[in-house]
Scaffold this active site. Sequence first.
Site, short mmCIF file in Angstrom:
data_model
loop_
_atom_site.label_atom_id
_atom_site.label_comp_id
_atom_site.label_asym_id
_atom_site.label_seq_id
_atom_site.Cartn_x
_atom_site.Cartn_y
_atom_site.Cartn_z
N CYS A 10 19.02 -29.01 -40.58
CA CYS A 10 19.35 -28.35 -41.04
C CYS A 10 18.93 -27.49 -42.31
O CYS A 10 18.06 -27.21 -43.03
CB CYS A 10 20.24 -28.91 -41.72
SG CYS A 10 21.31 -30.15 -40.52
N GLY A 36 18.38 -24.90 -37.05
CA GLY A 36 20.22 -25.23 -36.78
C GLY A 36 20.31 -24.38 -36.34
O GLY A 36 20.97 -23.04 -36.90
N ASN A 110 21.37 -31.91 -45.99
CA ASN A 110 19.76 -31.33 -44.98
C ASN A 110 19.02 -32.71 -44.88
O ASN A 110 18.88 -33.50 -46.18
CB ASN A 110 19.36 -30.86 -45.18
CG ASN A 110 18.10 -30.25 -44.70
OD1 ASN A 110 17.78 -30.40 -43.34
ND2 ASN A 110 17.17 -29.42 -45.31
N GLY A 111 19.18 -33.43 -43.68
CA GLY A 111 18.18 -34.50 -44.18
C GLY A 111 19.14 -36.01 -43.58
O GLY A 111 20.00 -35.39 -42.37
N CYS A 247 7.27 -33.39 -46.55
CA CYS A 247 7.34 -33.24 -44.96
C CYS A 247 6.16 -32.31 -44.42
O CYS A 247 6.51 -31.18 -45.07
CB CYS A 247 8.99 -33.41 -43.73
SG CYS A 247 8.52 -32.80 -42.60
N TYR A 253 5.18 -26.23 -38.91
CA TYR A 253 5.89 -26.39 -37.73
C TYR A 253 7.15 -25.37 -38.09
O TYR A 253 8.23 -24.18 -38.02
CB TYR A 253 6.41 -27.19 -36.24
CG TYR A 253 7.38 -26.48 -35.37
CD1 TYR A 253 7.03 -25.32 -34.05
CD2 TYR A 253 8.82 -26.60 -35.46
CE1 TYR A 253 8.09 -25.25 -33.75
CE2 TYR A 253 9.60 -26.47 -34.51
CZ TYR A 253 9.23 -25.74 -33.55
OH TYR A 253 10.55 -25.49 -32.69
N SER A 294 5.46 -19.88 -32.82
CA SER A 294 4.79 -21.19 -33.76
C SER A 294 3.46 -20.64 -33.64
O SER A 294 2.88 -20.99 -34.69
CB SER A 294 5.84 -22.01 -33.09
OG SER A 294 4.93 -22.65 -31.96
N ASP A 356 -2.08 -24.01 -30.74
CA ASP A 356 -0.64 -23.98 -30.96
C ASP A 356 -0.25 -24.99 -31.48
O ASP A 356 -1.38 -25.33 -32.57
CB ASP A 356 0.29 -24.92 -29.42
CG ASP A 356 1.77 -23.76 -29.86
OD1 ASP A 356 1.89 -23.13 -30.85
OD2 ASP A 356 2.34 -24.49 -29.10
N ASP A 357 0.76 -24.67 -33.22
CA ASP A 357 0.79 -25.77 -33.58
C ASP A 357 1.30 -27.05 -33.20
O ASP A 357 0.69 -28.09 -34.62
CB ASP A 357 2.00 -25.37 -34.86
CG ASP A 357 3.43 -24.88 -33.61
OD1 ASP A 357 4.02 -26.46 -34.10
OD2 ASP A 357 3.58 -24.16 -32.65
N CYS A 393 10.36 -40.20 -36.52
CA CYS A 393 10.77 -39.51 -37.42
C CYS A 393 12.08 -40.07 -37.64
O CYS A 393 13.20 -39.69 -36.95
CB CYS A 393 10.82 -38.14 -37.73
SG CYS A 393 11.44 -37.44 -39.41
N CYS A 444 4.65 -36.51 -46.74
CA CYS A 444 4.66 -37.73 -45.61
C CYS A 444 3.95 -37.26 -44.03
O CYS A 444 3.89 -35.76 -43.52
CB CYS A 444 6.14 -37.87 -45.14
SG CYS A 444 6.68 -38.73 -43.27
N CYS A 447 4.53 -39.07 -39.23
CA CYS A 447 5.10 -39.27 -37.41
C CYS A 447 3.23 -38.89 -36.31
O CYS A 447 3.73 -38.96 -35.60
CB CYS A 447 5.98 -37.90 -37.31
SG CYS A 447 5.80 -36.25 -38.04
P1 5GP Z 1 5.83 -29.26 -25.89
O1 5GP Z 1 5.26 -29.19 -24.41
O2 5GP Z 1 5.40 -30.28 -26.30
O3 5GP Z 1 7.46 -28.85 -24.17
O4 5GP Z 1 6.35 -28.29 -26.05
C1 5GP Z 1 5.12 -27.28 -27.97
C2 5GP Z 1 5.84 -26.58 -28.17
O5 5GP Z 1 7.31 -26.52 -29.15
C3 5GP Z 1 5.32 -25.86 -28.93
O6 5GP Z 1 4.46 -24.10 -29.12
C4 5GP Z 1 5.73 -26.28 -30.85
O7 5GP Z 1 5.92 -25.04 -31.90
C5 5GP Z 1 7.07 -26.47 -30.53
N1 5GP Z 1 8.13 -27.41 -31.13
C6 5GP Z 1 7.54 -28.53 -32.10
N2 5GP Z 1 8.45 -29.20 -32.41
C7 5GP Z 1 9.55 -28.76 -32.01
C8 5GP Z 1 11.23 -29.01 -32.29
O8 5GP Z 1 11.28 -29.68 -33.08
N3 5GP Z 1 11.48 -28.26 -31.72
C9 5GP Z 1 11.30 -26.59 -30.50
N4 5GP Z 1 12.85 -26.14 -30.54
N5 5GP Z 1 10.65 -26.88 -31.19
C10 5GP Z 1 8.89 -27.56 -31.53
FE1 SF4 Z 2 8.34 -34.58 -41.81
FE2 SF4 Z 2 6.98 -36.14 -40.06
FE3 SF4 Z 2 7.63 -37.23 -41.96
FE4 SF4 Z 2 9.50 -36.47 -40.75
S1 SF4 Z 2 7.76 -38.41 -40.37
S2 SF4 Z 2 9.77 -36.14 -43.02
S3 SF4 Z 2 8.43 -35.07 -39.09
S4 SF4 Z 2 6.24 -35.69 -41.82
MG MG Z 3 5.49 -22.90 -30.37
#
Ligand code: 5GP
Ligand code: SF4
Ligand code: MG
Length: 473
Positions: A10, A36, A110-111, A247, A253, A294, A356-357, A393, A444, A447
């Site tokens: 959110c 969101g 949010n949360g 977080c 990301y 990202s 990638d992130d 998470c 934190c 995850c």
């Molecule tokens: P995967 O290979 O896991 O299907 O996708 C990886 C991609 O998902 C990465 O580029 C990352 O930036 C993106 N990503 C990571 N966390 C999230 C999320 O919570 N929501 C969305 N839409 N993308 C995410």
């Molecule tokens: Fe953020 Fe990961 Fe902690 Fe959730 S578990 S608050 S996504 S650092």
């Molecule tokens: Mg991505």
Amino acid sequence: MNYSDKKEYCGLFGVYGRPDAAHLCYQGLYSLQHRGQESAGIAAADGQTIRTHTGMGLVGEVFDQGSLGQLAGNMAIGHVRYSTTGSSGLRNAQPLTVEYSRGPVSVAHNGNLINAQLLRDEYEAYGHIFQTTSDTEVIVALMAKPSHIAKGDPLGHVLNHIQGAYCLLFLYPDRIEAARDPYGIRPLAIGRLADGSYCVASETCALTIVEAEYIREVAPGEIVTLDASGLHSRFFVKPGTVTPAHCSFEHVYFADPSSSVFDENVHHVRKRLGMRLGEESPVDADVVVAIPDSGRSAAMGYSAASGVPLERGFVRNHYIGRTFIQPTEKGRSDAVKMKLTVIRESVDGKRVVVVDDSIVRGTTTRGKIQALRSAGAREIHMRVSCPPLRHPCFYGIDFPTQEELIAHGRTVEEISRFLGVDSLAYLSLEGMLACFKGDPAHYCHACWSGTYRIPVTYTVSKFSLERHQMQMF
Ligand code: 5GP
Ligand code: SF4
Ligand code: MG
């Protein structure tokens, strides 16, 4: 369902003391849309009445001149939502406006509350009826309890009853109150507009959009009031008594690269993550390419640290939004293909580092790796600017179930085989934390590490508040 079914959560925006308050909210929410996309809403107050408009979909789909024009008043709060607790649906769209013994109040949240189910059970045992399945309504119920109203600071008292991650905006007919949980898990920033009026937003990118100057964050455990006499602060938890747990995933990301969260710019943090990754896991290669959008900042950092030139390997189609709905698995993989197109000339015959992130389920990453192979990449070395995501998470980020996380129960070697890459390396946990400006103990990372700083005594499943069937259209 969206082709990409990993969910953001959110975004909040509030402004006090502006005749165009609802419109500024609309702009602020637009810039927070990445937080969101399920529903959006704005509540505005004119000193007496609170008017609320919410709807399913993107900010631009929910509001038009007509609905914005009806949101009269010089103060407003707004919300963009992806459901974390409570399934998606119009009745869970926020802000949530209710009338209690003290008058109307509207809440945007949010949360995620960890003890929402327990509190809700308690209230239902006394005959309380809940209209929504979201945990935000539990907060309102607590506020309305006469013994809480009798306290000197009812809101502060209520906030001491709830556990979890929250940033909250409350709109009363004459003021706005903004609160942040004692751990400071989610970000919440304060800005000042040129005429001296104040606004608050989940991220500073929304302050930039409305041309507000960033002042500071709402501190963990603080309640900030915006009213006719300016900005006032009080604490419901004594400052310094709780070690923060910001977080880390906001930096990795979630947040917009232009934003400053936890008091530092997100793009520059991501670039440092990439540099550190380049130092920890170098590889002989011809080009570094980012997975857009990202992965861009981290790829710049990786290239700078390794000396391997950065090249554009993918072009992103910006027009494939939520409209490209595909119910089947094949349709979804087509959508992933359509979203990113490989530039063959950048990778053909080359040894490529792909940055990638993060990797969540691994399915979209695998598709992108296949696309690079088909375009002739000779070697593919994947580098990820955070550690393997292995744990759920409970603080508001809607990861898939633990079993669906590709890194859960798998070694890096196994993930590497699943993705079809020649090598795979993740940034270390120490390396990630070293890239943040604050004390490593103040973030934190549950995850990744499985270490939950806020005790997760009552785990709330997303649907655990849904016992009755009720539909609204
Ligand atoms: P995967 O290979 O896991 O299907 O996708 C990886 C991609 O998902 C990465 O580029 C990352 O930036 C993106 N990503 C990571 N966390 C999230 C999320 O919570 N929501 C969305 N839409 N993308 C995410
Ligand atoms: Fe953020 Fe990961 Fe902690 Fe959730 S578990 S608050 S996504 S650092
Ligand atoms: Mg991505």
